[in-house]
Write a protein that holds these residues in place. Structure first.
Motif, PDB file in Angstrom:
ATOM      1  N   SER A 297       0.847  -1.186   0.000  1.00  0.00           N
ATOM      2  CA  SER A 297       0.000   0.000   0.000  1.00  0.00           C
ATOM      3  C   SER A 297       0.888   1.243   0.000  1.00  0.00           C
ATOM      4  CB  SER A 297      -0.923   0.011   1.218  1.00  0.00           C
ATOM      5  OG  SER A 297      -0.177  -0.044   2.415  1.00  0.00           O
ATOM      6  N   SER A 298       0.382   2.356  -0.550  1.00  0.00           N
ATOM      7  CA  SER A 298       1.171   3.576  -0.667  1.00  0.00           C
ATOM      8  C   SER A 298       1.387   4.235   0.700  1.00  0.00           C
ATOM      9  CB  SER A 298       0.460   4.551  -1.609  1.00  0.00           C
ATOM     10  OG  SER A 298       1.268   5.670  -1.852  1.00  0.00           O
ATOM     11  N   PRO A 299       2.622   4.676   1.016  1.00  0.00           N
ATOM     12  CA  PRO A 299       3.840   4.565   0.210  1.00  0.00           C
ATOM     13  C   PRO A 299       4.428   3.149   0.277  1.00  0.00           C
ATOM     14  CG  PRO A 299       4.342   5.608   2.307  1.00  0.00           C
ATOM     15  CD  PRO A 299       2.854   5.409   2.277  1.00  0.00           C
ATOM     16  N   LYS A 300       4.752   2.584  -0.880  1.00  0.00           N
ATOM     17  CA  LYS A 300       5.265   1.223  -0.958  1.00  0.00           C
ATOM     18  C   LYS A 300       6.687   1.156  -0.381  1.00  0.00           C
ATOM     19  CE  LYS A 300       2.543   0.348  -5.113  1.00  0.00           C
ATOM     20  NZ  LYS A 300       2.573   0.017  -6.560  1.00  0.00           N
ATOM     21  N   LEU A 301       6.972   0.025   0.236  1.00  0.00           N
ATOM     22  CA  LEU A 301       8.260  -0.144   0.902  1.00  0.00           C
ATOM     23  C   LEU A 301       8.681  -1.605   0.835  1.00  0.00           C
ATOM     24  CD1 LEU A 301      10.538   0.970   2.828  1.00  0.00           C
ATOM     25  CD2 LEU A 301       9.059   0.241   4.719  1.00  0.00           C
ATOM     26  N   SER A 302       9.946  -1.840   0.560  1.00  0.00           N
ATOM     27  CA  SER A 302      10.491  -3.203   0.608  1.00  0.00           C
ATOM     28  C   SER A 302      11.931  -3.137   1.086  1.00  0.00           C
ATOM     29  CB  SER A 302      10.413  -3.882  -0.760  1.00  0.00           C
ATOM     30  OG  SER A 302      11.239  -3.228  -1.698  1.00  0.00           O
ATOM     31  N   LEU A 303      12.249  -4.016   2.020  1.00  0.00           N
ATOM     32  CA  LEU A 303      13.589  -4.119   2.578  1.00  0.00           C
ATOM     33  C   LEU A 303      13.998  -5.579   2.561  1.00  0.00           C
ATOM     34  CD1 LEU A 303      16.072  -2.978   4.094  1.00  0.00           C
ATOM     35  CD2 LEU A 303      14.788  -3.311   6.219  1.00  0.00           C
ATOM     36  N   ASP A 304      15.118  -5.875   1.927  1.00  0.00           N
ATOM     37  CA  ASP A 304      15.578  -7.257   1.778  1.00  0.00           C
ATOM     38  C   ASP A 304      16.993  -7.402   2.330  1.00  0.00           C
ATOM     39  OD1 ASP A 304      13.369  -8.507   0.066  1.00  0.00           O
ATOM     40  OD2 ASP A 304      13.937  -6.777  -1.145  1.00  0.00           O
ATOM     41  N   PHE A 305      17.214  -8.525   2.996  1.00  0.00           N
ATOM     42  CA  PHE A 305      18.546  -8.858   3.503  1.00  0.00           C
ATOM     43  C   PHE A 305      18.805 -10.341   3.243  1.00  0.00           C
ATOM     44  CE2 PHE A 305      21.071 -10.926   6.779  1.00  0.00           C
ATOM     45  CZ  PHE A 305      22.248 -10.196   6.724  1.00  0.00           C
ATOM     46  N   LYS A 306      19.988 -10.652   2.736  1.00  0.00           N
ATOM     47  CA  LYS A 306      20.386 -12.037   2.509  1.00  0.00           C
ATOM     48  C   LYS A 306      21.845 -12.209   2.907  1.00  0.00           C
ATOM     49  CE  LYS A 306      20.942 -13.563  -1.713  1.00  0.00           C
ATOM     50  NZ  LYS A 306      20.638 -14.071  -3.072  1.00  0.00           N
ATOM     51  N   GLY A 307      22.102 -13.194   3.749  1.00  0.00           N
ATOM     52  CA  GLY A 307      23.462 -13.496   4.161  1.00  0.00           C
ATOM     53  C   GLY A 307      23.752 -14.978   3.988  1.00  0.00           C
ATOM     54  N   ILE A 308      24.930 -15.298   3.453  1.00  0.00           N
ATOM     55  CA  ILE A 308      25.331 -16.691   3.206  1.00  0.00           C
ATOM     56  C   ILE A 308      26.735 -16.907   3.751  1.00  0.00           C
ATOM     57  CG2 ILE A 308      25.547 -18.535   1.502  1.00  0.00           C
ATOM     58  CD1 ILE A 308      23.922 -16.878  -0.430  1.00  0.00           C
ATOM     59  N   VAL A 309      26.932 -18.028   4.435  1.00  0.00           N
ATOM     60  CA  VAL A 309      28.242 -18.418   4.946  1.00  0.00           C
ATOM     61  C   VAL A 309      28.633 -19.745   4.295  1.00  0.00           C
ATOM     62  CG1 VAL A 309      29.607 -19.013   6.978  1.00  0.00           C
ATOM     63  CG2 VAL A 309      27.831 -17.246   7.138  1.00  0.00           C
ATOM     64  N   TYR A 310      29.859 -19.800   3.735  1.00  0.00           N
ATOM     65  CA  TYR A 310      30.363 -21.002   3.088  1.00  0.00           C
ATOM     66  C   TYR A 310      31.602 -21.510   3.850  1.00  0.00           C
ATOM     67  CZ  TYR A 310      27.636 -19.397  -0.985  1.00  0.00           C
ATOM     68  OH  TYR A 310      26.652 -18.968  -1.819  1.00  0.00           O
ATOM     69  N   PRO A 311      31.455 -22.372   4.853  1.00  0.00           N
ATOM     70  CA  PRO A 311      32.627 -22.957   5.514  1.00  0.00           C
ATOM     71  C   PRO A 311      33.200 -24.089   4.658  1.00  0.00           C
ATOM     72  CG  PRO A 311      30.619 -23.753   6.554  1.00  0.00           C
ATOM     73  CD  PRO A 311      30.190 -22.762   5.508  1.00  0.00           C
ATOM     74  N   SER A 312      34.496 -24.021   4.387  1.00  0.00           N
ATOM     75  CA  SER A 312      35.127 -25.015   3.518  1.00  0.00           C
ATOM     76  C   SER A 312      35.239 -26.361   4.219  1.00  0.00           C
ATOM     77  CB  SER A 312      36.508 -24.531   3.079  1.00  0.00           C
ATOM     78  OG  SER A 312      37.127 -25.483   2.249  1.00  0.00           O
ATOM     79  N   ILE A 313      35.065 -27.426   3.449  1.00  0.00           N
ATOM     80  CA  ILE A 313      35.195 -28.788   3.971  1.00  0.00           C
ATOM     81  C   ILE A 313      36.546 -29.389   3.606  1.00  0.00           C
ATOM     82  CG2 ILE A 313      34.252 -31.139   3.849  1.00  0.00           C
ATOM     83  CD1 ILE A 313      31.502 -29.885   3.437  1.00  0.00           C
ATOM     84  N   ASN A 314      36.976 -29.200   2.363  1.00  0.00           N
ATOM     85  CA  ASN A 314      38.261 -29.769   1.942  1.00  0.00           C
ATOM     86  C   ASN A 314      39.441 -28.836   2.243  1.00  0.00           C
ATOM     87  OD1 ASN A 314      37.415 -27.925  -0.069  1.00  0.00           O
ATOM     88  ND2 ASN A 314      38.825 -28.857  -1.536  1.00  0.00           N
ATOM     89  N   ASN A 315      39.176 -27.584   2.594  1.00  0.00           N
ATOM     90  CA  ASN A 315      40.225 -26.634   2.971  1.00  0.00           C
ATOM     91  C   ASN A 315      39.856 -26.051   4.325  1.00  0.00           C
ATOM     92  OD1 ASN A 315      42.357 -24.865   3.060  1.00  0.00           O
ATOM     93  ND2 ASN A 315      41.677 -23.606   1.337  1.00  0.00           N
ATOM     94  N   TRP A 316      40.056 -26.848   5.362  1.00  0.00           N
ATOM     95  CA  TRP A 316      39.551 -26.524   6.701  1.00  0.00           C
ATOM     96  C   TRP A 316      40.127 -25.191   7.197  1.00  0.00           C
ATOM     97  CZ3 TRP A 316      35.491 -28.189   9.018  1.00  0.00           C
ATOM     98  CH2 TRP A 316      35.316 -27.920  10.380  1.00  0.00           C
ATOM     99  N   GLY A 317      39.257 -24.346   7.731  1.00  0.00           N
ATOM    100  CA  GLY A 317      39.663 -23.040   8.229  1.00  0.00           C
ATOM    101  C   GLY A 317      39.345 -21.896   7.280  1.00  0.00           C
ATOM    102  N   ARG A 318      38.975 -22.208   6.047  1.00  0.00           N
ATOM    103  CA  ARG A 318      38.613 -21.185   5.057  1.00  0.00           C
ATOM    104  C   ARG A 318      37.103 -20.974   5.079  1.00  0.00           C
ATOM    105  NH1 ARG A 318      37.331 -21.162  -0.724  1.00  0.00           N
ATOM    106  NH2 ARG A 318      38.179 -19.287  -1.723  1.00  0.00           N
ATOM    107  N   ILE A 319      36.688 -19.730   5.252  1.00  0.00           N
ATOM    108  CA  ILE A 319      35.262 -19.391   5.335  1.00  0.00           C
ATOM    109  C   ILE A 319      34.986 -18.213   4.402  1.00  0.00           C
ATOM    110  CG2 ILE A 319      33.372 -18.637   6.832  1.00  0.00           C
ATOM    111  CD1 ILE A 319      34.861 -19.837   9.187  1.00  0.00           C
ATOM    112  N   ARG A 320      34.021 -18.380   3.539  1.00  0.00           N
ATOM    113  CA  ARG A 320      33.576 -17.288   2.675  1.00  0.00           C
ATOM    114  C   ARG A 320      32.225 -16.777   3.158  1.00  0.00           C
ATOM    115  NH1 ARG A 320      32.151 -17.801  -2.326  1.00  0.00           N
ATOM    116  NH2 ARG A 320      31.704 -20.043  -2.332  1.00  0.00           N
TER     117      ARG A 320
END
Length: 225
Positions: free
Chosen positions: A173-196
């Motif tokens: 409804s007016s005034p229209k509003l949208s707020l988006d948040f996305k977070g991703i964590v990639y912990p490495s399995i074959n290179n232990w200790g590396r996190i993206r």
């Protein structure tokens, strides 16, 4: 206010507040598509810094199946130096019972600032929708990600975990509003200790009728413990 939902077998009267979204069930393929395209350009003469961004999104939904494609690019040029980030791919979601879903995502990315020529990823995981109302949405998902990274001099293969959280707040409804948040964590399995990590957020606010203020933020970080 109530809405009558009816098919060939039964009719259900639903309260307006109990309806999160309504999707068309038209037989025509084109009527099930929903998309958006945004673009922007800026130039600061004092610092001779130019920025260009472009993003596109296309979504198809029918019954329990969702297919989404997206692409974005950000280019910064200062004097003769050019930095560029690109990200694009496709994902398929199959909705299950009790707000569970299966997600398959294939995407690629590049980042000249980090020396990353190309990273291709394939994610397979499960998730659950924790909040789904007519003004907010939140889900969490986890799975595995396999990727191939190509830098200036080497190509490597990685197996990682993938943990993601998405939260959206919207008002149509007016005034229209949208707020988006996305977070991703990639912990490495074959290179232990590396996190993206990858974080993306955006805000769209209707200041005047059909005139919007938009803000977006994207960042990624690699940590080696």
């Amino acid at each position: 206010m109530a809405i009558l939902v009816q098919d060939d077998k039964a009719s259900i009267l639903l309260k307006h507040l109990n309806i999160a979204t309504i999707s068309p069930d038209d037989l025509k393929f084109v009527n099930r598509l929903d998309g958006m395209v945004t673009s922007g350009f800026s130039y600061t003469k004092a610092s001779e810094l130019g920025r260009f961004n472009f993003a596109a999104n296309l979504k198809y939904q029918h019954n329990l199946n969702q297919i989404e494609m997206d692409y974005s690019i950000l280019t910064e040029q200062k004097n003769d130096s050019i930095k560029q980030k690109q990200n694009g791919g496709m994902q398929y979601i199959r909705l299950l019972k009790r707000k569970w879903f299966v997600i398959n995502r294939l995407f690629a990315e590049s980042n000249s600032e980090l020396g990353l020529k190309l990273r291709t990823n394939y994610v397979l995981g499960f998730g659950n929708t924790l909040i789904y109302t007519n003004h907010s949405l939140m889900y969490i998902a986890g799975g595995l990600n396999t990727n191939r990274e190509t830098t200036s001099d080497i190509a490597t293969y990685n197996l990682e975990g993938a943990i993601s959280l998405k939260y959206s707040v919207f008002k149509y409804s007016s005034p229209k509003l949208s707020l988006d948040f996305k977070g991703i964590v990639y912990p490495s399995i074959n290179n232990w200790g590396r996190i993206r990590t990858y974080v993306e957020s955006s805000l769209s606010w209707e200041v005047l009728e059909d005139f919007y203020f938009k803000w977006s933020f994207i960042t990624s970080l690699t940590i080696a413990l």
